[in-house]
Design a protein around this motif. Structure first.
Motif, PDB file in Angstrom:
ATOM      1  N   PHE A  28      40.772  54.753   3.330  1.00  0.00           N
ATOM      2  CA  PHE A  28      40.722  54.131   2.004  1.00  0.00           C
ATOM      3  C   PHE A  28      41.638  52.909   1.947  1.00  0.00           C
ATOM      4  O   PHE A  28      41.292  51.893   1.353  1.00  0.00           O
ATOM      5  CB  PHE A  28      41.114  55.147   0.935  1.00  0.00           C
ATOM      6  CG  PHE A  28      40.935  54.639  -0.468  1.00  0.00           C
ATOM      7  CD1 PHE A  28      39.677  54.336  -0.954  1.00  0.00           C
ATOM      8  CD2 PHE A  28      42.022  54.444  -1.296  1.00  0.00           C
ATOM      9  CE1 PHE A  28      39.502  53.864  -2.246  1.00  0.00           C
ATOM     10  CE2 PHE A  28      41.866  53.972  -2.592  1.00  0.00           C
ATOM     11  CZ  PHE A  28      40.598  53.678  -3.068  1.00  0.00           C
ATOM     12  N   VAL A  77      38.930  61.020  -0.751  1.00  0.00           N
ATOM     13  CA  VAL A  77      40.020  60.869   0.211  1.00  0.00           C
ATOM     14  C   VAL A  77      41.287  61.585  -0.264  1.00  0.00           C
ATOM     15  O   VAL A  77      41.890  62.382   0.463  1.00  0.00           O
ATOM     16  CB  VAL A  77      40.316  59.371   0.457  1.00  0.00           C
ATOM     17  CG1 VAL A  77      41.611  59.202   1.233  1.00  0.00           C
ATOM     18  CG2 VAL A  77      39.166  58.719   1.209  1.00  0.00           C
ATOM     19  N   THR A 128      33.468  59.413   6.593  1.00  0.00           N
ATOM     20  CA  THR A 128      34.077  58.152   6.171  1.00  0.00           C
ATOM     21  C   THR A 128      33.984  57.020   7.191  1.00  0.00           C
ATOM     22  O   THR A 128      34.073  55.859   6.812  1.00  0.00           O
ATOM     23  CB  THR A 128      35.569  58.346   5.833  1.00  0.00           C
ATOM     24  OG1 THR A 128      36.269  58.823   6.998  1.00  0.00           O
ATOM     25  CG2 THR A 128      35.751  59.335   4.686  1.00  0.00           C
TER      26      THR A 128
END
Length: 264
Positions: free
Chosen positions: A87, A129, A188
Motif C-alpha cells: 500500500f 492491507v 496484492t
C-alpha cells in the motif's frame, strides 16, 4: 439511453477482459529489478520519500512496543510489517507509470495516487492491507496464548524465545505467518499496480493477481521469496535499508505487472 447502456456494457467488457501472460521467467524477475533500480535512480526523491515514511512507521511501532514493555511483540510486528509495504508503494507505481508514459512528475499526482482514479478502489485495498496486519497481530497473540499461557513468561522480555515453548511458538508462528503472507502477496502483487494503471474495481484486480499466480506459479513464488529476503535483510539495520529496498522493489513490481498483464 440505449446508446449509454451499450457504452457502459462495452466499458465493462473492456474492464473485465484482462489477458495474463503465462510465460514469465526468472530472467523477467531480474529484468524487473534492473528496471526498478533505473526508475529509482531517475527519480530518487520520490523513492526516498516513501522509503522514509515506511521506515518512520516501523520505528514508531518499535518505539511504542519498546516503551510499553512489550519487547517480544517486536518479532511478530517485524514479521507482519512487510504486509504494509504494497500500500505504501502505490505512489511509486505512479512514478513508474509516469516515467514510462513520459508524463511530467508532480508531487500532487504521485501522492494523489493513493486516492486511485476517484473511485476509492485503492482505498478499499488499503483497508484490506491494514485489516490483514491487525489480523496477523491477533493471530500472533493467540499463538502466544496457546504456547506460553502456563509458562509464566510475559511479552516484556525476549528471553521467552529461548524456552522450549518459545521455540515451538516461533516455529508455528513462522509457518502461520508465511501462509498469511503468501495469501496476501497473491492478492496484492498485481492488483495494486493494476488499480493505479486502469479503471477497474478491486475485485477484478484481485482476480487478475490470482490468475497471474496460477499461470506463473513457480516464477511468482520465486519473486515472493526474493521480496521477502530483500525486505528482511533491509530491515536488519534498524529498518534503514528499507529506504532504498522498498522503492526499488515497488518500481520492479510495476515493471513485472507490465510484463505479465497485457495492455488493455
Amino acid at each position: 439511453m440505449e446508446n449509454t447502456a451499450q457504452e457502459a456494457l462495452q466499458t465493462s467488457s473492456k474492464t473485465l477482459s484482462v489477458i495474463v501472460a503465462d510465460d514469465l521467467t526468472r530472467a523477467d524477475l531480474f529484468a524487473a529489478l534492473h528496471a526498478g533500480w533505473r526508475d529509482f535512480i531517475a527519480f530518487p526523491l520520490f523513492g526516498l520519500f516513501f522509503g522514509v515514511v515506511y521506515v518512520a512507521a516501523g520505528l514508531l511501532i518499535w518505539t511504542v512496543l519498546f516503551r510499553g514493555g512489550q519487547v517480544a511483540w517486536l518479532v511478530p510486528a517485524a514479521a507482519g510489517f512487510p504486509l504494509l509495504a504494497p500500500f505504501v508503494a502505490v505512489g511509486l507505481y505512479e512514478v513508474s507509470r509516469r516515467r514510462e508514459a513520459g508524463v511530467p512528475m508532480r508531487w500532487g499526482a504521485v501522492l494523489g495516487a493513493l486516492r486511485g482514479r476517484g473511485d476509492e478502489q485503492i482505498l478499499s485495498m488499503g483497508v484490506i492491507v491494514f485489516v490483514a496486519f491487525g489480523f496477523w497481530l491477533m493471530i500472533a497473540h493467540g499463538i502466544f496464548a496457546v504456547f506460553m499461557a502456563e509458562s509464566g513468561i510475559g511479552m516484556e522480555s525476549l528471553t521467552l524465545f529461548a524456552s522450549t515453548a518459545g521455540i515451538a511458538m516461533l516455529l508455528v508462528g513462522s509457518g502461520v505467518g508465511a501462509l498469511m503472507a503468501l495469501a496476501f502477496y497473491a492478492i496484492t502483487v498485481i492488483s495494486l499496480p493494476m488499480l493505479v494503471d486502469r479503471e477497474v474495481d478491486f475485485l477484478t484486480a484481485i482476480i487478475t493477481s490470482l490468475s497471474t499466480i496460477r499461470a506463473n506459479t513457480a516464477t511468482m513464488l520465486v519473486w515472493a521469496v526474493m521480496i521477502a529476503v530483500l525486505l528482511f535483510i533491509a530491515m536488519a539495520p534498524i529498518f534503514l535499508g528499507l529506504v532504498v529496498a522498498l522503492p526499488v522493489l515497488a518500481h520492479a513490481t510495476w515493471h513485472l505487472y507490465r510484463r505479465v498483464v497485457m495492455p488493455a
